[in-house]
Design a protein around this motif. Sequence first.
Motif, PDB file in Angstrom:
ATOM      1  N   SER A  46       0.823  -1.383   0.036  1.00 16.12           N
ATOM      2  CA  SER A  46       0.066  -0.045  -0.005  1.00 16.12           C
ATOM      3  C   SER A  46       0.831   1.301   0.067  1.00 16.12           C
ATOM      4  CB  SER A  46      -0.869  -0.043   1.165  1.00 16.12           C
ATOM      5  OG  SER A  46      -0.098   0.425   2.051  1.00 16.12           O
ATOM      6  N   GLU A  47       0.353   2.390  -0.118  1.00 17.00           N
ATOM      7  CA  GLU A  47       1.009   3.683  -0.067  1.00 17.00           C
ATOM      8  C   GLU A  47       1.329   3.893   1.102  1.00 17.00           C
ATOM      9  OE1 GLU A  47      -1.355   6.755  -2.004  1.00 17.00           O
ATOM     10  OE2 GLU A  47      -0.919   6.183  -3.926  1.00 17.00           O
ATOM     11  N   THR A  48       0.834   3.514   2.014  1.00 19.17           N
ATOM     12  CA  THR A  48       1.033   3.762   3.545  1.00 19.17           C
ATOM     13  C   THR A  48       2.164   2.711   4.262  1.00 19.17           C
ATOM     14  OG1 THR A  48      -0.708   2.545   4.386  1.00 19.17           O
ATOM     15  CG2 THR A  48      -1.112   4.870   3.912  1.00 19.17           C
ATOM     16  N   ASP A  49       2.381   1.800   3.330  1.00 24.25           N
ATOM     17  CA  ASP A  49       3.661   0.803   3.848  1.00 24.25           C
ATOM     18  C   ASP A  49       4.859   1.572   4.395  1.00 24.25           C
ATOM     19  OD1 ASP A  49       4.673  -2.194   3.705  1.00 24.25           O
ATOM     20  OD2 ASP A  49       6.079  -0.880   2.725  1.00 24.25           O
ATOM     21  N   LEU A  50       5.325   1.464   5.641  1.00 26.42           N
ATOM     22  CA  LEU A  50       6.723   2.032   6.148  1.00 26.42           C
ATOM     23  C   LEU A  50       7.727   1.845   5.155  1.00 26.42           C
ATOM     24  CD1 LEU A  50       6.243   1.265   9.833  1.00 26.42           C
ATOM     25  CD2 LEU A  50       5.804   3.391   8.534  1.00 26.42           C
ATOM     26  N   TYR A  52       7.811   1.559   2.053  1.00 19.19           N
ATOM     27  CA  TYR A  52       7.624   2.244   0.752  1.00 19.19           C
ATOM     28  C   TYR A  52       7.756   3.845   0.946  1.00 19.19           C
ATOM     29  CZ  TYR A  52       5.015   4.503  -3.109  1.00 19.19           C
ATOM     30  OH  TYR A  52       4.628   5.248  -4.224  1.00 19.19           O
ATOM     31  N   VAL A  53       7.047   4.349   2.090  1.00 16.92           N
ATOM     32  CA  VAL A  53       7.217   5.688   2.514  1.00 16.92           C
ATOM     33  C   VAL A  53       8.748   6.074   2.713  1.00 16.92           C
ATOM     34  CG1 VAL A  53       6.635   7.404   4.313  1.00 16.92           C
ATOM     35  CG2 VAL A  53       4.686   5.794   3.572  1.00 16.92           C
ATOM     36  N   THR A  77       1.579  -0.065  -5.807  1.00 19.31           N
ATOM     37  CA  THR A  77       1.221   0.008  -4.245  1.00 19.31           C
ATOM     38  C   THR A  77      -0.244  -0.615  -4.137  1.00 19.31           C
ATOM     39  OG1 THR A  77       0.408   2.424  -4.388  1.00 19.31           O
ATOM     40  CG2 THR A  77       2.463   1.847  -3.618  1.00 19.31           C
TER      41      THR A  77
END
Length: 133
Positions: A46-50, A52-53, A77
């Motif tokens: 997801s876009e909120t995956d740590l 990824y962020v 994502t």
Amino acid sequence: MATLFLLLCTASQAADITLFRTLMPETTSLNQYQWHCRPVVIFAPSETDLNYVHQMAMLEKSKAELADRDIIVLSDTSPASKGHLRAQLKPTGFEVVLIGKDGGMKIRETKPISSEDLLSTIDRMPMRKANLD
């Protein structure tokens, strides 16, 4: 068409829109970038995956260096979208993949890669060393 991608990937076109893109689910290959760009493909749950962020924050700080090396960042994502490249590469969770201008996979990591490691890997590539790009 190749000229369009070449223009999008030049260092003078360092705007976010050219460096950071969404990897569309219908994309079946990265051949369109071959010999023009070095795609960095980021898969995340997801876009909120740590991871990824964190990865995106590191890359954001290095936009000029990424542009200088003809890098584009393609993000997927959305596992639910069942993207073709996701199906081919079968990432499990977070993954970063660097594809060279020759179309070959150069790096595949399951943890965020620092901009320094990414850039130094590219700087060791024969095409980069020969200043052919």
